[in-house]
Enzyme design. Sequence first.
Site, PDB file in Angstrom:
ATOM      1  N   ASN A  84      -2.793   2.807   6.239  1.00 50.83           N
ATOM      2  CA  ASN A  84      -3.437   4.102   6.499  1.00 50.83           C
ATOM      3  C   ASN A  84      -4.641   3.823   7.403  1.00 50.83           C
ATOM      4  O   ASN A  84      -5.651   3.301   6.943  1.00 50.83           O
ATOM      5  CB  ASN A  84      -3.869   4.709   5.155  1.00 50.83           C
ATOM      6  N   LYS A  96      -6.556   5.950   8.814  1.00 54.81           N
ATOM      7  CA  LYS A  96      -7.625   6.961   8.733  1.00 54.81           C
ATOM      8  C   LYS A  96      -8.023   7.354  10.167  1.00 54.81           C
ATOM      9  O   LYS A  96      -7.159   7.387  11.035  1.00 54.81           O
ATOM     10  CB  LYS A  96      -8.781   6.433   7.882  1.00 54.81           C
ATOM     11  N   HIS A 100      -4.694  12.070  -0.721  1.00 60.81           N
ATOM     12  CA  HIS A 100      -5.654  10.959  -0.636  1.00 60.81           C
ATOM     13  C   HIS A 100      -7.026  11.453  -1.106  1.00 60.81           C
ATOM     14  O   HIS A 100      -7.417  12.582  -0.820  1.00 60.81           O
ATOM     15  CB  HIS A 100      -5.734  10.445   0.807  1.00 60.81           C
ATOM     16  N   GLU A 134      -9.911  10.906  -0.097  1.00 64.07           N
ATOM     17  CA  GLU A 134     -10.832  11.343   0.969  1.00 64.07           C
ATOM     18  C   GLU A 134     -10.561  12.794   1.355  1.00 64.07           C
ATOM     19  O   GLU A 134     -11.474  13.516   1.757  1.00 64.07           O
ATOM     20  CB  GLU A 134     -10.717  10.399   2.179  1.00 64.07           C
ATOM     21  N   GLU A 180      -4.686   4.848  -6.383  1.00 61.74           N
ATOM     22  CA  GLU A 180      -5.844   4.406  -5.616  1.00 61.74           C
ATOM     23  C   GLU A 180      -7.125   4.728  -6.368  1.00 61.74           C
ATOM     24  O   GLU A 180      -7.644   5.847  -6.271  1.00 61.74           O
ATOM     25  CB  GLU A 180      -5.875   5.128  -4.268  1.00 61.74           C
ATOM     26  N   GLY A 190     -12.268   1.156   0.156  1.00 63.94           N
ATOM     27  CA  GLY A 190     -13.232   0.850   1.211  1.00 63.94           C
ATOM     28  C   GLY A 190     -14.524   0.234   0.700  1.00 63.94           C
ATOM     29  O   GLY A 190     -15.492   0.104   1.438  1.00 63.94           O
ATOM     30  N   SER A 195      -8.952  -1.629  -1.316  1.00 63.90           N
ATOM     31  CA  SER A 195      -9.397  -2.966  -0.915  1.00 63.90           C
ATOM     32  C   SER A 195      -8.350  -4.044  -1.147  1.00 63.90           C
ATOM     33  O   SER A 195      -8.679  -5.189  -1.488  1.00 63.90           O
ATOM     34  CB  SER A 195     -10.722  -3.333  -1.601  1.00 63.90           C
TER      35      SER A 195
END
Length: 259
Positions: free
Chosen positions: A6, A8, A90, A92, A162, A168, A208
């Site tokens: 991904n 992003k 996701h 985010e 996740e 991240g 990560s």
Amino acid sequence: MLVAGNWKSNKSFNEAKEFANALTSMPPLPDGVEMMIAPPAPYLAALGSTPWAFRLGAQNVSATGPGAHTGEFTADMLQGCGVHDVIVGHSERREGYGDGDEVVAEKVNRVLEAGLRVVFCCGESLQDRQSDVHFDKVLRQMESAILHLPAEVMDRVVVAYEPIWAIGTGLTATAAQAQEMHAAIRGWLREAHDEDIAGAVPILYGGSCKPSNADELFACQDVDGGLIGGASLDSVMFREIVDAAGRAHAAQVEATSAA
Ligand code: PGA
């Protein structure tokens, strides 16, 4: 095993094309491993016109169909551009762009109706984990987006666990933490559907994941690959993670034939 990258909002269009070429000129994929790349949406049509060594993924999709929806793009449009897989839910997007449970469920439906495969993301915050509600949180997300799906579409559903606190941040769930959540998700799938579906739906780990921890994570019984953010931006690192998935698959095959 599925290893999905991904990107992003990263990489210029030229960098994206160079990456696609680099990945495609590497040795063939290890047995039992699929590779997916989800570049920024503006690159999808151009990348989708070439057969690469990887599946093409989108990072988002509209919850609506065609019509007066400025700035949105439908699942059918993605399908027409050569996209195979769509990431939905996701964190985010859940946290920053208003993708609540209802919107996420609608996006899952749209992706499946268009004949595409969905990579459905779920995961808990650090606060959820510290308050010991992480299983409830994740299984509630599964319930709101996956419970209503008919058995016929479940072969186009991938789940990505996740933990938000690991995305991240450089923090990774331990292999034991990943395995226990993946086993809970698998158990939920068994209850909601049946043993066959529960065994067949790939459950990816994201947060990560990188070459240094991929072998340990992928060796877990219920980890069927990874959704990779930061480490998917470098083609060599990404390929190392793909190779780790190949080793995990080979080990599984060996264990099954020895049993
Ligand atoms: P990360 O991102 O690998 O950079 O933690 C994972 C993701 O958001 O899918």
